[in-house]
Design a protein around this motif. Structure first.
Motif, mmCIF file in Angstrom:
data_model
loop_
_atom_site.group_PDB
_atom_site.id
_atom_site.type_symbol
_atom_site.label_atom_id
_atom_site.label_comp_id
_atom_site.label_asym_id
_atom_site.label_seq_id
_atom_site.Cartn_x
_atom_site.Cartn_y
_atom_site.Cartn_z
ATOM 1 N N ARG A 334 -0.266 -13.348 5.893
ATOM 2 C CA ARG A 334 0.088 -14.319 4.860
ATOM 3 C C ARG A 334 1.475 -14.021 4.306
ATOM 4 O O ARG A 334 1.905 -12.873 4.209
ATOM 5 N N ARG A 335 2.187 -15.092 3.908
ATOM 6 C CA ARG A 335 3.504 -14.936 3.315
ATOM 7 C C ARG A 335 3.382 -14.175 1.984
ATOM 8 O O ARG A 335 2.515 -14.471 1.166
ATOM 9 N N GLY A 336 4.249 -13.212 1.775
ATOM 10 C CA GLY A 336 4.265 -12.455 0.530
ATOM 11 C C GLY A 336 3.337 -11.259 0.496
ATOM 12 O O GLY A 336 3.307 -10.522 -0.498
ATOM 13 N N VAL A 337 2.573 -11.040 1.578
ATOM 14 C CA VAL A 337 1.642 -9.912 1.602
ATOM 15 C C VAL A 337 2.410 -8.604 1.791
ATOM 16 O O VAL A 337 3.353 -8.532 2.592
ATOM 17 N N THR A 338 2.001 -7.570 1.048
ATOM 18 C CA THR A 338 2.605 -6.241 1.152
ATOM 19 C C THR A 338 1.543 -5.253 1.616
ATOM 20 O O THR A 338 0.402 -5.284 1.145
ATOM 21 N N ARG A 339 1.929 -4.376 2.549
ATOM 22 C CA ARG A 339 0.997 -3.363 3.035
ATOM 23 C C ARG A 339 1.004 -2.165 2.089
ATOM 24 O O ARG A 339 2.054 -1.745 1.602
ATOM 25 N N VAL A 340 -0.187 -1.609 1.858
ATOM 26 C CA VAL A 340 -0.361 -0.435 0.995
ATOM 27 C C VAL A 340 -1.009 0.660 1.822
ATOM 28 O O VAL A 340 -1.992 0.409 2.536
ATOM 29 N N ALA A 341 -0.463 1.878 1.736
ATOM 30 C CA ALA A 341 -1.053 3.017 2.451
ATOM 31 C C ALA A 341 -0.963 4.253 1.567
ATOM 32 O O ALA A 341 0.062 4.499 0.920
ATOM 33 N N TRP A 342 -2.049 5.010 1.533
ATOM 34 C CA TRP A 342 -2.082 6.249 0.744
ATOM 35 C C TRP A 342 -2.886 7.279 1.515
ATOM 36 O O TRP A 342 -3.922 6.967 2.107
ATOM 37 N N ARG A 343 -2.404 8.530 1.532
ATOM 38 C CA ARG A 343 -3.088 9.628 2.208
ATOM 39 C C ARG A 343 -3.302 10.772 1.228
ATOM 40 O O ARG A 343 -2.534 10.940 0.272
ATOM 41 N N LEU A 344 -4.326 11.560 1.483
ATOM 42 C CA LEU A 344 -4.579 12.746 0.674
ATOM 43 C C LEU A 344 -3.336 13.627 0.677
ATOM 44 O O LEU A 344 -2.781 13.930 1.736
ATOM 45 N N GLY A 345 -2.879 13.999 -0.468
ATOM 46 C CA GLY A 345 -1.652 14.776 -0.605
ATOM 47 C C GLY A 345 -0.504 13.952 -1.134
ATOM 48 O O GLY A 345 0.458 14.505 -1.684
ATOM 49 N N ASP A 346 -0.583 12.616 -0.953
ATOM 50 C CA ASP A 346 0.444 11.749 -1.526
ATOM 51 C C ASP A 346 0.299 11.731 -3.047
ATOM 52 O O ASP A 346 -0.811 11.849 -3.588
ATOM 53 N N ALA A 347 1.417 11.544 -3.721
ATOM 54 C CA ALA A 347 1.375 11.421 -5.175
ATOM 55 C C ALA A 347 0.722 10.097 -5.558
ATOM 56 O O ALA A 347 0.850 9.096 -4.835
ATOM 57 N N ARG A 348 0.029 10.092 -6.653
ATOM 58 C CA ARG A 348 -0.542 8.843 -7.147
ATOM 59 C C ARG A 348 0.599 7.956 -7.624
ATOM 60 O O ARG A 348 1.557 8.449 -8.232
ATOM 61 N N PRO A 349 0.537 6.644 -7.355
ATOM 62 C CA PRO A 349 1.628 5.756 -7.771
ATOM 63 C C PRO A 349 1.938 5.906 -9.256
ATOM 64 O O PRO A 349 1.032 5.985 -10.092
ATOM 65 N N SER A 350 3.229 5.960 -9.572
ATOM 66 C CA SER A 350 3.632 6.143 -10.967
ATOM 67 C C SER A 350 3.512 4.856 -11.768
ATOM 68 O O SER A 350 3.240 4.888 -12.970
ATOM 69 N N ALA A 351 3.717 3.722 -11.118
ATOM 70 C CA ALA A 351 3.607 2.441 -11.823
ATOM 71 C C ALA A 351 2.131 2.130 -12.086
ATOM 72 O O ALA A 351 1.286 2.261 -11.199
ATOM 73 N N GLU A 352 1.832 1.689 -13.301
ATOM 74 C CA GLU A 352 0.441 1.442 -13.686
ATOM 75 C C GLU A 352 -0.209 0.380 -12.804
ATOM 76 O O GLU A 352 -1.358 0.526 -12.379
ATOM 77 N N VAL A 353 0.534 -0.693 -12.486
ATOM 78 C CA VAL A 353 -0.032 -1.763 -11.668
ATOM 79 C C VAL A 353 -0.308 -1.265 -10.252
ATOM 80 O O VAL A 353 -1.346 -1.582 -9.653
#
Length: 460
Positions: A334-353
């Motif tokens: 879909r247009r405008g879709v963004t992929r999200v990926a997180w792995r153990l060891g990655d920092a938790r996203p700093s932005a609240e959203v």
């Protein structure tokens, strides 16, 4: 003492007859007493050591308890009361009130809490009569507070800011004793009088003291009215309930003992904040062995689940755009879709959203696109679709497992000791039943403490 003060009224006798389940016979009726009559006439239910559990207060408490537990029997309640009295006495003797109520500078003083619970409990036994007499007495008089004196009392100091010492200074204590919040007529055979700020101040918790220091006169006057009502009820109980001083005091002692028992649970670490100071729990946790940790880990593996990776899609849209979205439509491509990926060891996203999106992805069923969901800040809408969510477990030698398992094993041991202590105290006291009463049909089952707050597992 007047006849009114020394003899229960007919209405009181009728109420107590109902509570006790007795049949009142006219004097001189000549009816022989049966075994049931003899049991009903007994003034006590059970004895443990030098302590007597009187019949009338126990029957009244049974009436109140049956609102929540309709099948509760007199003997079962008496057993609960015996445990409260024994455990409360042991708490006072072995720990002491200073440790049990260490938070009294923040919370209500224990004696204030006990008195209010005592009055509230007994008001439920005669609610209509007490309310009728309160309305008839109408003791409160129109009262004008000296506003200049009130404002001057709080004109210096820290106002409503948090204070290390909440006590009034010497000048404030003198001013509080002179500052009348409410005048009242005499009641219960006593003289007319007044309630001052000095009467109200010791009855407050830290929030109440801060409101008073902030100059909240409405709050102060409301507290004075509450105290007047409490004094009226206490006077009524002593004069018009028909109960003896010992019977009234028994209910107070049961409430006081229960407060100590609950405080003992908190101090031990059985309730309240699992991370707070609790000497018995902390000592047991420090002594938990690696073998016990491993055994607990194997038996409760689900409590140590953690998120190891997540992959998904997110689509941000405005309200109008989201309204046009087909519910459940796949977001792939879909247009405008963004992929999200997180792995153990990655920092938790700093932005609240972004952190919120990660939580949504791991909570939403994999493969299924969500409907539009509004952002927590209210500034937009979002749809998510989890493509892959992988979960695993914390290693047995991790600090997370060691800490959580130590706390859980210590809590299990504490609960076992708590229940065993009840059995020991009851056995040692030798509970004896009044003539005509038999022990409960089921064996004594120790009371379990309230579960401690907080969960042992971590899923992140």
């Amino acid at each position: 003492m007047s006849a009114r003060a020394s003899l229960p009224t007919a209405a009181t006798v009728a109420v107590l007859a109902l509570l006790c389940g007795t049949t009142l016979l006219p004097m001189g009726s000549g009816v022989a007493a049966t075994s049931v009559d003899a049991r009903a006439a007994s003034t006590w239910v059970a004895r443990l050591g030098d302590e007597t559990i009187p019949r009338r207060p126990t029957q009244a408490l049974l009436m109140l308890a049956r609102r929540e537990q309709p099948d509760l029997t007199l003997q079962e309640l008496a057993q609960h009361l015996a445990i409260d009295l024994l455990m409360g006495d042991a708490a006072s003797r072995e720990v002491g009130d200073a440790a049990l109520f260490a938070s009294r500078r923040v919370a209500f003083a224990p004696e204030v809490d006990v008195r209010r619970q005592w009055l509230a409990t007994l008001q439920q036994v005669w609610p209509e009569r007490i309310e009728r007499d309160w309305q008839a007495a109408a003791p409160a008089l129109p009262s004008a507070v000296d506003l200049r004196a009130w404002q001057a009392l709080w004109s210096t100091g820290q106002g409503d800011r948090l204070r290390m010492n909440e006590d009034l200074d010497e000048a404030q204590r003198a001013g509080a004793a002179r500052l009348v919040l409410l005048r009242h007529r005499g009641f219960g055979g006593g003289p007319a009088g007044a309630i001052t700020l000095a009467d109200v101040w010791p009855l407050q918790n830290v929030q109440g003291r801060r409101l008073l220091r902030a100059g909240d006169l409405d709050f102060a006057q409301a507290q004075a009215r509450q105290l007047l009502r409490e004094r009226f009820v206490e006077s009524w109980l002593h004069r018009d309930s028909g109960w003896s001083e010992a019977e009234l005091d028994f209910v107070r002692r049961v409430i006081e003992a229960r407060q100590r028992k609950l405080a003992w649970q908190r101090w031990s670490g059985l309730t309240g904040d699992p991370h707070g100071d609790a000497p018995p729990r902390d000592a047991l946790a420090a002594a938990v062995t690696p073998e016990e940790i491993a055994a607990y880990y194997r038996a409760h593996l689900d409590r140590f689940e953690r998120l190891e990776s997540v992959e998904g899609l997110r689509l941000r849209c405005d309200r109008a755009g989201c309204a046009d979205e087909a519910q459940g439509a796949d977001l792939t491509g879909r247009r405008g879709v963004t992929r999200v990926a997180w792995r153990l060891g990655d920092a938790r996203p700093s932005a609240e959203v972004d952190a919120w999106i990660l939580d949504l992805l791991q909570a939403w069923p994999a493969g299924q696109a969500s409907p539009p969901i509004r952002h927590p800040d209210g500034n937009g809408w979002e749809r998510v679709q989890a493509l892959s969510v992988k979960r695993g477990h914390h290693p047995v030698d991790s600090e997370t497992v060691r800490h959580e398992a130590r706390q859980a094993v210590a809590l299990e041991k504490l609960e076992a000791r708590w229940q065993q202590r009840q059995v020991e105290l009851l056995t040692s006291a030798g509970l004896r039943w009044a003539p005509g009463l038999t022990p409960p049909a089921t064996p004594f089952e120790p009371q379990r403490p309230m579960p401690a707050s907080g969960e042992h597992g971590h899923a992140h």
